[in-house]
Design a protein around this motif. Structure first.
Motif, PDB file in Angstrom:
ATOM      1  N   HIS A 169       4.798  -1.448   2.890  1.00 36.33           N
ATOM      2  CA  HIS A 169       3.979  -0.248   2.871  1.00 36.33           C
ATOM      3  C   HIS A 169       4.856   1.017   2.703  1.00 36.33           C
ATOM      4  CE1 HIS A 169       1.867   2.896   5.455  1.00 36.33           C
ATOM      5  NE2 HIS A 169       1.127   2.784   4.375  1.00 36.33           N
ATOM      6  N   ALA A 170       4.412   1.908   1.846  1.00 33.97           N
ATOM      7  CA  ALA A 170       5.027   3.239   1.717  1.00 33.97           C
ATOM      8  C   ALA A 170       6.529   3.208   1.426  1.00 33.97           C
ATOM      9  CB  ALA A 170       4.756   4.067   2.966  1.00 33.97           C
ATOM     10  N   CYS A 171       6.926   2.338   0.518  1.00 33.23           N
ATOM     11  CA  CYS A 171       8.331   2.319   0.087  1.00 33.23           C
ATOM     12  C   CYS A 171       8.472   3.113  -1.215  1.00 33.23           C
ATOM     13  CB  CYS A 171       8.795   0.882  -0.181  1.00 33.23           C
ATOM     14  SG  CYS A 171       8.828  -0.144   1.291  1.00 33.23           S
ATOM     15  N   ARG A 172       9.694   3.491  -1.523  1.00 38.89           N
ATOM     16  CA  ARG A 172      10.006   4.110  -2.817  1.00 38.89           C
ATOM     17  C   ARG A 172      11.055   3.225  -3.463  1.00 38.89           C
ATOM     18  NH1 ARG A 172       6.410   6.428  -0.795  1.00 38.89           N
ATOM     19  NH2 ARG A 172       6.296   8.569  -0.058  1.00 38.89           N
ATOM     20  N   GLY A 186       8.311  -1.931   5.347  1.00 39.06           N
ATOM     21  CA  GLY A 186       7.704  -0.631   5.093  1.00 39.06           C
ATOM     22  C   GLY A 186       8.649   0.550   5.241  1.00 39.06           C
ATOM     23  N   TYR A 187       8.316   1.623   4.578  1.00 35.78           N
ATOM     24  CA  TYR A 187       8.978   2.927   4.711  1.00 35.78           C
ATOM     25  C   TYR A 187      10.456   2.916   4.307  1.00 35.78           C
ATOM     26  CZ  TYR A 187       4.826   3.926   7.494  1.00 35.78           C
ATOM     27  OH  TYR A 187       3.534   4.080   7.911  1.00 35.78           O
ATOM     28  N   ARG A 222       7.420  11.046   7.441  1.00 36.02           N
ATOM     29  CA  ARG A 222       6.287  10.191   7.031  1.00 36.02           C
ATOM     30  C   ARG A 222       5.191  10.180   8.094  1.00 36.02           C
ATOM     31  NH1 ARG A 222       7.767   6.291   3.218  1.00 36.02           N
ATOM     32  NH2 ARG A 222       9.547   7.022   2.044  1.00 36.02           N
ATOM     33  N   LYS A 239       0.829  -1.208   0.000  1.00 33.71           N
ATOM     34  CA  LYS A 239       0.000   0.000   0.000  1.00 33.71           C
ATOM     35  C   LYS A 239       0.865   1.261   0.000  1.00 33.71           C
ATOM     36  CE  LYS A 239      -3.820  -2.189   2.375  1.00 33.71           C
ATOM     37  NZ  LYS A 239      -4.582  -2.387   3.599  1.00 33.71           N
ATOM     38  N   GLU A 240       0.468   2.182  -0.848  1.00 34.61           N
ATOM     39  CA  GLU A 240       1.088   3.517  -0.922  1.00 34.61           C
ATOM     40  C   GLU A 240       2.577   3.499  -1.281  1.00 34.61           C
ATOM     41  OE1 GLU A 240      -0.037   5.944   2.481  1.00 34.61           O
ATOM     42  OE2 GLU A 240      -1.844   4.718   2.601  1.00 34.61           O
ATOM     43  N   SER A 241       3.033   2.386  -1.791  1.00 35.60           N
ATOM     44  CA  SER A 241       4.419   2.377  -2.273  1.00 35.60           C
ATOM     45  C   SER A 241       4.488   2.962  -3.676  1.00 35.60           C
ATOM     46  CB  SER A 241       4.979   0.953  -2.272  1.00 35.60           C
ATOM     47  OG  SER A 241       5.433   0.640  -0.983  1.00 35.60           O
TER      48      SER A 241
END
Lengths: 426, 86
Positions: A251-254, A266-267, A390, A234-236
């Motif tokens: 979650h939320a990786c770039r 995540g992150y 974040r 999610k939100e990556s």
């Protein structure tokens, strides 16, 4: 029925370092989610309690809604106590039934099913004593369910687990937005794009050899190629990534550059070019531009990994990349050797040469040697900054956990620093 | 035996590639002697090796001048029972 996950003894947990330094084993990921999610789904209950090493109890309480290290959960209810190394898929013991304790060939307790009437028997002031007493008082059953032994087991099982999790999720089709031109290879039934996910133009989704699941709010930017089996959390965001088969991105990786058969919590960011293969990356990690890991030796022999600063362990696999702990940052141009262990909270400044295969947690790797660098205070400040960007909070409980990790990892760090000093003095 | 001052200056000269004569007690490691952040880490490591002490990184890296380093290291040596006379 209440499921109780009890973290493994320290010696067994060490096989999952550096990731398990800061989380219980069941929070490790494989496929779509954590081992806990799979065990809970397998057992089929929402009543879950946890017993973790004392030093991480405070931090873990902030992350889960269930009770943590609370012995009152041992009272009255039917209980299923489970070792998180047991693979969910291979666990075929009924959740309820007459009391029994599952013991392996070495005499280790892997599960204990305790009917409500029997929970009064063992002493309840300590989980280890409770399990030992249950083992002594209740019928023992020999068992040998499949188990996770080392952290690289998760990496190697990941592609298959993604495929299994895709089938179990039972979703396919496009519920998010896909801008054209975009190509889907293979069967569209093997692709799921969740609501809120965006696939920009000039993206290739190749599901010919495995399913692709793009979770809610994820964004796939132009010139990305995603090859299944693959899970994008999610939100990556994929930034023009060559996302090859077998990746689980949290979650939320770039993520950019080339990534293959890797698990990323995540992150974490791997924004730029550079190859990451057969790697396990913790959360809040930042891999600088052109950070690259080797996952295959030139002579095609099996990869060994050093988990404790001592001797290497033969993984039995020809493909193992890097293990990178939470909050670690690498500089531009970092080159990671095959089967590298990079501890948590480490700062890596590249020298142009491949790094040593073992870098302890809280190390500052500078000018080719492990140093104390600017110390842990500076690392905490950086972690705090990264998290606030974040909208996440660095809490006192979290810091207390990391203080304990700092102490636990002190012997191997001191050894590495001494070695570095000898180089410096030459 | 060399004094703390002489030993601090010798280490500083070695790490920053200077001659000991160029180094004064008032000199700021960064502004006057050109120490980069990586060299500050190296200086702390080398001082620890030279004197056989362990310094708190935050406190050590807060030291700005050669004179304060001499004072700081003398105090740490006393605290940690390191003989500076012998």
């Amino acid at each position: 029925m209440r499921l109780i996950l009890v973290d493994s003894p320290e010696q067994a947990r060490g096989n999952f370092y550096p990731l398990a330094l800061s989380r219980p084993l069941w929070e490790l990921r494989c496929g779509f989610g954590s081992l806990a999610e799979k065990l809970i789904a397998r057992v089929g209950t929402e009543d879950v309690a946890y017993f973790v090493p004392d030093y991480m109890a405070g931090a873990y309480r902030e992350k889960v809604s269930g009770p943590v290290n609370d012995t009152s959960v041992l009272d009255g209810n039917d209980l299923l106590i489970l070792d998180p190394r047991v693979k969910a898929d291979g666990f075929d013991v009924a959740s309820t039934g007459p009391s029994e304790v599952g013991v392996d060939e070495q005499g280790e307790v892997l599960y204990a099913r305790i009917a409500g009437d029997d929970t009064g028997k063992p002493a309840k002031d300590d989980i280890e004593k409770f399990i030992a007493a249950a083992r002594a008082a209740l019928p023992n059953v020999k068992c040998s369910p499949a188990r996770w032994q080392y952290i690289w087991d998760l990496i190697l099982a990941n592609p298959e687990q993604i495929t299994a999790d895709f089938a179990a999720a039972g979703r396919s089709g496009i519920e998010g937005t896909v801008e054209q031109p975009c190509t889907i290879r293979g069967s569209k039934a093997d692709v799921y794009i969740a609501p809120g996910a965006q696939v920009h133009p000039m993206v290739v989704i190749d599901a010919e050899h495995g399913p692709v699941y793009i979770d809610e709010g994820a964004r796939i930017q132009p010139f990305s190629r995603i090859e299944g089996p693959c899970y994008i959390g999610k939100e990556s965001i994929l930034v023009g990534a060559n996302c090859r088969e077998g990746n689980s991105i949290g979650h939320a990786c770039r993520v950019g550059g080339e990534v293959e058969e890797s698990i990323i919590h995540g992150y974490s960011n791997k924004y730029h070019d550079g190859f990451l293969g057969h790697a396990y990356v913790g959360e809040w990690v930042n891999l600088g531009a052109l950070t690259t890991n080797s996952d295959l030796k030139n002579d095609y022999s099996t990869v060994s990994v050093i988990l404790d600063g001592g001797g290497g362990i033969d993984t039995g696999s020809t493909k193992v990349g890097s293990l990178i702990g939470d909050h670690t940052k690498t500089s531009i141009g970092t080159l990671l050797n095959t089967g590298s262990y990079i501890g948590a909270m480490a700062i890596i400044m590249a020298t142009g040469k491949p790094l040593p295969k073992y870098i302890p947690s809280f190390s500052w790797f500078v000018e080719g040697i492990v140093t104390k660098g600017f110390g842990k205070g500076k690392l905490y400040e950086t972690a705090k900054t990264a998290m606030s960007r974040r909208k996440c909070e660095w809490t006192a409980a979290e810091q207390a956990m990391w203080e304990a990790v700092f102490e636990m990892t002190s012997p191997e760090r001191k050894k590495a620093i001494k070695k570095g000093r000898r180089t410096l003095m030459k | 035996m060399a004094t703390v001052e002489e030993r601090v200056k010798a280490v500083t000269a070695q790490v920053l590639k200077l001659s000991e004569e160029e180094i004064n007690n008032e000199d700021n490691f960064t502004a006057d002697l050109g120490a980069e952040s990586v060299q500050s880490i190296e200086l702390v490591a080398m001082f620890e090796e030279e004197f056989g002490i362990e310094m708190d990184e935050d406190a050590a890296l807060a030291v700005e001048t050669v004179g304060t380093a001499i004072e700081f290291i003398t105090n740490v040596c006393k605290e940690q029972g390191v003989d500076l006379e012998g």
